[in-house]
Design a protein around this motif. Sequence first.
Motif, short mmCIF file in Angstrom:
data_model
loop_
_atom_site.label_atom_id
_atom_site.label_comp_id
_atom_site.label_asym_id
_atom_site.label_seq_id
_atom_site.Cartn_x
_atom_site.Cartn_y
_atom_site.Cartn_z
N GLU A 84 0.84 -1.18 0.00
CA GLU A 84 0.00 0.00 0.00
C GLU A 84 0.88 1.23 0.00
N THR A 85 0.26 2.37 -0.21
CA THR A 85 0.99 3.63 -0.27
C THR A 85 0.40 4.59 0.74
N GLY A 86 1.12 5.67 0.98
CA GLY A 86 0.61 6.71 1.86
C GLY A 86 0.97 6.44 3.31
N ASP A 87 0.05 6.81 4.22
CA ASP A 87 0.31 6.70 5.64
C ASP A 87 0.29 5.27 6.13
N LEU A 88 -0.25 4.34 5.33
CA LEU A 88 -0.35 2.96 5.78
C LEU A 88 0.96 2.20 5.64
N VAL A 89 1.96 2.80 5.02
CA VAL A 89 3.21 2.08 4.81
C VAL A 89 3.88 1.78 6.15
N GLN A 90 3.84 2.73 7.07
CA GLN A 90 4.46 2.52 8.36
C GLN A 90 3.76 1.44 9.16
N GLY A 529 -5.68 -18.75 -9.44
CA GLY A 529 -6.59 -17.95 -8.64
C GLY A 529 -6.26 -16.47 -8.76
N VAL A 530 -7.22 -15.63 -8.35
CA VAL A 530 -7.03 -14.19 -8.39
C VAL A 530 -7.64 -13.57 -7.14
N VAL A 531 -7.13 -12.40 -6.78
CA VAL A 531 -7.75 -11.54 -5.78
C VAL A 531 -7.70 -10.12 -6.32
N ALA A 532 -8.68 -9.30 -5.96
CA ALA A 532 -8.77 -7.93 -6.45
C ALA A 532 -8.48 -6.97 -5.32
N VAL A 533 -7.66 -5.96 -5.59
CA VAL A 533 -7.34 -4.91 -4.64
C VAL A 533 -7.46 -3.57 -5.35
N ALA A 534 -7.61 -2.52 -4.58
CA ALA A 534 -7.75 -1.18 -5.15
C ALA A 534 -7.25 -0.16 -4.15
N ASP A 535 -6.52 0.84 -4.64
CA ASP A 535 -6.11 1.97 -3.82
C ASP A 535 -6.05 3.20 -4.71
N ASP A 536 -5.82 4.34 -4.08
CA ASP A 536 -5.89 5.61 -4.80
C ASP A 536 -4.72 5.82 -5.74
N VAL A 537 -3.60 5.14 -5.49
CA VAL A 537 -2.40 5.38 -6.29
C VAL A 537 -2.29 4.40 -7.45
N SER A 538 -2.29 3.10 -7.12
CA SER A 538 -2.10 2.09 -8.16
C SER A 538 -3.38 1.74 -8.89
N GLY A 539 -4.54 2.14 -8.35
CA GLY A 539 -5.80 1.89 -9.03
C GLY A 539 -6.35 0.49 -8.76
#
Length: 836
Positions: A84-90, A529-539
């Motif tokens: 993930e990106t942003g404040d969650l990296v820490q 198999g697949v899983v789906a994720v989404a965030d504001d940076v990578s989409g």
Amino acid sequence: MPRFGLFQDEPSSTPVQKRRSEDTSFTPTYTSQSPLTPTPGTGATSKTIPSSVSLCCLSPEGKQWHSIVYNQGKYLLLSRRIEETGDLVQQQDSIPTLVETVLPPALQQSFAVDAPMELICVAAEGTELTHLNARHNDQRIGLPQLCVYSEKAVFILQAAFDPSLQRTREIEGSLVRGEIVSVKEPFEQFFLESNYATRVLRVRAAPQRSMGNVIYSPAGCLAMLTEDRPNHEYHLSSLEANGQVKRPTFSFRLEQVLGTKQRVVDFCFGQSNGLPLLSSMSILLLKASGDVMAASPFVFNGALVPRAKLDESIEFIQTSLSRLDRSQPKWRQLRAVQQYLSDVFPQADGRTHFVTAKCLPRSREDQSAAAWPLQLQGPFLFRNESENSDPDALTIEPFGVSDLVGFAVAGKQGNVDFGVTSPTTILPRFALESRNDRFALDDDIFQCSAWVEKVSLGLEDSETGTMALYRDPNFDSIVHVVTNSIVASVSTNVVRGASVQIRDARQIEPKTAAWSCMEQPSHKISIQGVVAVADDVSGHKLLVQLSDGGYQDVNVSEAKASHDLELVKAKNPTALALLEAPTTPQAAQANATLKQLESTPPFHETVAPHIEKINKGLASMGKVVGSETTYDKVSPEMLAVVASIQERCENDVVLPLVELSKLLKSRRAALRTFVDQQSQQVGKLIAMKKEMEERNVRIKESLEAAEGNATALKERIMAAHEASQGLAPTMTEAELEFCRFVEHMDTKANNWEIQIKEMGESIREQCKSVEGKTAPSDNIDTEIVEDLKKVSADTGRRVVSARQSLKETEQRLHAVLRRAGLEAPSENVPSNISHI
């Protein structure tokens, strides 16, 4: 679409990368992330290598995703961190990049007989990473509880890792070796007491709020659908949060009048925004013919339901009862539903905003409606085989969030159909209803159901041997179709449009699109198999697990944008026309010539300004009329006029004619060059034509020779076929099922033997320690010592009895194999069961 390898040792410039970069507009990059590589000559047979495409799952909090892979003769559980990106990296520092866990021997042996079918996360929200036992200074961190199952067994796994053993690697991130802390087989007793041909069709986690349902089911709850194929019986069992197995919660039988397409192949839980409690209590059953049936209610004990949703359902039932007559079957059905809601969801449970479900009987004399047997409903929706649709359905998945219950059905060749039904159609029904009521209620359920969209992906049969529908948790209008060779996405708004049309009497323009997100990297690597994720940076991304242990990152938004561009290009080829890069010197020269011709304007456009200038110059000059003027009579005025006329003639007529002559010479040279090049191309084409004619002559001669030998080859093949018919072994499906059953029992017996030996060693050590101590000093009762000795002796007798029973079963199995012709009568096959 970067691909991250785990067991591969391929360099970054592999043929796979080249082929993928030619097929799509995205250039994948390959980065090795593990020193593990497959050992040549070691690996599973085709019987043990998993072919499922559902061996991935996402953790409840979305911070990790888990998968099962097969490598170097072992099954491994891989738990990866989602970057993930942003404040969650820490916050991710405590989560390792990869936790690699080897499954215990008991699971390895079980999956050697039947490969795993699906991996499910059964942990509750908020239990992503927890300490196993902080009171006893156990620093191991437990991963979310997982469920993996095959056709004959269901396992609940609890994995953990020690963060102190985390070792940094050269690449970014870290690798931790995990361990399986506990393995439970909750349905073991059910399979031991069932028919040997009983097999698992599907296991699903209980409905949760994160799945779109209104019910908060306890963690660890499961629903299992099994099939007793020889008897055409189906059983739906449930695993409660306390580990108790309700078996079977629901059983039914289908008559095979129309063939094998009447078999049930899958099930799912319903969901909707309209009457969400009633739809979440229902299950949808899919038949191989594509017909959809239903059963309700199906509730797990201890499930939490918002009181507002319960009051909404009760109000609907009461309003409907007030409008019906007591003599109508619908009134009796709604009255039973009212009693069920009253018994299962008691109002005086001490909670303010939520109500707890009470599904387990409180005593033997308990007459709660929770114990009423369920009634199979429908089919309420039929697949019309006369249409251009696939009659062999494979899986069903809830789809769309609207006032209607939406679902998607996938079949062979990549056909995906979307259907809807009203929540009032699949109201709870019980087997206590009369025959006439059952027929009358079945006739009513056809009125509020319909197929609203049909999508065909045009896949080959070889590409749809194993198929799964993955509902995107981030976008309720997208479902992903996953096979071993391709991942495709389908987006549609028809379910929401049908809901709006019924509720507001207005229509929404249907928008449906399907596109390919990923194709099989190579013929040796398949998708698991697949899983789906989404965030504001990578989409919006799909993480695709590959059979070699690696995974590939696919951007769904980019894949859809590429698909849209291809559609625009197909409709208007010149809109996105690009000059392809030359690959040979001849192609480069041809492209240069073509580019020069395209950049050269037409000749009439080039000479038009000059001709216009000449015409204007000639028109501006008047006629000079009169006889020849002698030199002595030339006046200054006349000389000035002549000079002016001469200047205008040179500027407006002569100079444009000179420029026009130059343009003609230049264009003549260019055309001569083009004609020469075209003459050379024509000469090459003539030579190529002659070569193709010679090839056609040779091919024609070869075909005539092959046709001449076809009759003789056909006679030889028919003779060989007739001669081999008597040699082919014959074995019925029931005998094959029995052989598999014996193999499973042999595996279980080996596991039990290991456990019993471990228990025996532990008991003997305890007995020795007890015998070496005096009773007064240690306050040990002699009766306990005697009981331990009796338990040890009784355990030994049971082991001997079990081994003898298995030996007799093995002898019967060899007798069946000899009758089927799979073993020679005189062949002395050594026993797999050793004496104790």
